[in-house]
Design a protein around this motif. Structure first.
Motif, mmCIF file in Angstrom:
data_model
loop_
_atom_site.group_PDB
_atom_site.id
_atom_site.type_symbol
_atom_site.label_atom_id
_atom_site.label_comp_id
_atom_site.label_asym_id
_atom_site.label_seq_id
_atom_site.Cartn_x
_atom_site.Cartn_y
_atom_site.Cartn_z
ATOM 1 N N GLU A 29 -61.253 47.679 69.130
ATOM 2 C CA GLU A 29 -61.634 47.765 67.726
ATOM 3 C C GLU A 29 -60.642 48.578 66.903
ATOM 4 N N GLN A 30 -60.191 49.711 67.439
ATOM 5 C CA GLN A 30 -59.259 50.541 66.680
ATOM 6 C C GLN A 30 -57.959 49.792 66.368
ATOM 7 N N ALA A 31 -57.511 48.980 67.314
ATOM 8 C CA ALA A 31 -56.275 48.214 67.100
ATOM 9 C C ALA A 31 -56.430 47.217 65.966
ATOM 10 N N ARG A 32 -57.651 46.743 65.732
ATOM 11 C CA ARG A 32 -57.891 45.792 64.644
ATOM 12 C C ARG A 32 -57.519 46.383 63.295
ATOM 13 N N PHE A 33 -57.716 47.677 63.146
ATOM 14 C CA PHE A 33 -57.414 48.295 61.854
ATOM 15 C C PHE A 33 -55.953 48.083 61.483
ATOM 16 N N PHE A 34 -55.070 48.123 62.465
ATOM 17 C CA PHE A 34 -53.641 48.019 62.210
ATOM 18 C C PHE A 34 -53.091 46.609 62.343
ATOM 19 N N SER A 35 -53.924 45.665 62.765
ATOM 20 C CA SER A 35 -53.393 44.322 63.022
ATOM 21 C C SER A 35 -54.110 43.198 62.283
ATOM 22 N N ASP A 36 -55.349 43.411 61.866
ATOM 23 C CA ASP A 36 -56.157 42.341 61.268
ATOM 24 C C ASP A 36 -55.960 42.309 59.751
ATOM 25 N N PRO A 37 -55.414 41.222 59.197
ATOM 26 C CA PRO A 37 -55.228 41.131 57.734
ATOM 27 C C PRO A 37 -56.544 41.249 56.971
#
Length: 420
Positions: A29-37
């Motif tokens: 989930e944390q990685a989504r903050f930096f990768s999900d438009p």
């Protein structure tokens, strides 16, 4: 020079970029903050999911929290700091990084910037500049800010960011620092280009562009320091260049940070604040009836959609955080904007309400020893700027499609077309 840039990118962003991509593929989930438009466009559902997952949520790369009480604790706990460059690296990587630093420009997230150093160095740098940012000193700028607003609002704005929101704060901070006004648009361009360095996992091309612009700022600043040593004025930089206990790199980092921080976040506050009021005409009507609420309206804009969305702290010694055991070297992502919408603190948190009685309890200026040095200045510019904007143009409205910045840590508009 390109080889040095590549090494710096790899150690600062490249490895993290690869880690973010790998973690995102595995559902972190944390990685989504930096990768999900989609998260970049509207991060608030993401913050809600993190908050509902628990007080502190573990991830493959870092811990995260979006709860107001836990974020406050992270910001104020002496077990957590900002000294990320002190984290150990594999020996070959550390050697290459030290070598590449010889030709490295000094940006807002490079030591000895106050953003990334802990006490006692942080305390020393902050003491040198804090007298200029006291509440009394800032209130003394009110007439100058009002004059600047009046001058900028003589012409109808077509793009609220380019024609007003960006020019007001850069004009004020340029005067405080003794920077010529004819340089203000250049510094806006440089600052905008360097802003992505606050994000994690930049592409090499983006990182290279930021380095080029930061180097231009560094070179101009060094020449400016020389001019001020020859012909000092009564501004802050003229005072700082005369100090014997401040090295050239320390002076460069301090001046660059004050200049960039002095307008980057306030541009976002003014743009977002105006956008919110244009989208909520009933709130604007209330402010016209009760103008004493303008200060609280700024606090609510800061709470509802803050210019700085997140910050991070690295654990320096073993610590307990909301029942979680955090080890030295672990990173905690403190979601300021998520804490600002915590229903445990703010009733009906997803509603923009300029009458909210506890709006000022937001964490948009961070907290603890790293509480924003320019908070009082940002508040004053926000209050005067928004009030005078809508007094001068009461029928101001959005005309076209606003364009958000592509950054994730900093949130705001880089284009906001309007009509009268």
């Amino acid at each position: 020079m390109l080889a040095g840039t590549a090494v710096r990118w790899a150690t600062k962003h490249g490895f993290m970029r690869a880690g973010i991509s790998a973690a995102a593929r595995k559902g972190d989930e944390q990685a989504r903050f930096f990768s999900d438009p989609g998260v970049r466009e509207n991060p608030y559902p993401f913050y809600t999911s993190v908050r509902e997952a628990g007080p502190v949520v573990p991830g493959r790369l870092m811990w995260a929290t979006a709860r107001h009480d836990v974020v406050s604790q992270v910001l104020r706990h002496d077990a957590f700091g900002v000294g990320f460059t002190d984290r150990p690296l594999p020996a070959p990587v550390a050697l290459a990084f030290r070598f590449s630093r010889r030709s490295s420009p000094i940006g807002p997230v490079d030591p000895p910037s106050m953003l990334v150093v802990d006490p006692p160095d942080h305390t020393r740098y902050r003491r040198l500049v804090s007298k200029v940012f006291t509440a009394r000193a800032i209130e003394g700028l009110r007439p100058r800010i009002e004059r600047t607003c009046a001058e900028l609002l003589r012409d109808k704005p077509a793009d609220l960011v380019a024609d007003f929101a960006s020019l007001l704060p850069v004009t004020v901070i340029a005067e405080i620092l003794g920077v010529p006004l004819d340089m203000r648009r250049q510094f806006l361009a440089w600052g905008h280009a360097a802003a992505p360095t606050l994000d994690l996992g930049l592409s090499f091309s983006t990182y290279r562009r930021t380095e080029i612009n930061i180097r231009k700022v560094n070179n101009w600043m060094r020449g400016h320091f020389a001019r001020l040593r020859r012909e000092p004025g009564d501004d802050l930089l003229s005072q700082l260049v005369q100090l014997d206990d401040l090295g050239e790199d320390e002076l460069l980092a301090t001046a660059g940070l004050l200049l960039a921080a002095g307008f980057e976040t306030t541009v976002n506050l003014l743009g977002t604040g105006a956008w919110l009021l244009m989208r909520h005409p009933e709130q604007l009507a209330l402010l016209r009836e009760e103008p004493q609420r303008w200060g609280n309206a700024v606090e609510e804009a800061l709470r509802f959609d803050p210019p700085v969305q997140i910050t991070a702290r690295v654990c320096r010694r073993e610590a307990e955080l909301a029942g979680a055991h955090i080890r030295p070297g672990h990173v905690v992502m403190a979601m300021l904007a998520g804490a600002n919408r915590d229903p445990a603190v703010f009733a009906d948190p997803d509603t923009f309400d300029v009458t909210r009685p506890n709006a000022r309890e937001h964490l948009s200026f961070s907290g603890g020893v790293h509480y924003c040095l320019g908070a009082a200045l940002a508040r004053l510019e926000g209050e005067i700027g928004l009030r005078m904007l809508f007094e001068r143009y009461p029928d101001l409205r959005i005309d076209g499609e606003p364009h958000r910045r592509t950054t994730r840590v900093l949130r705001g508009f880089d284009a906001l077309p309007v009509t009268i």
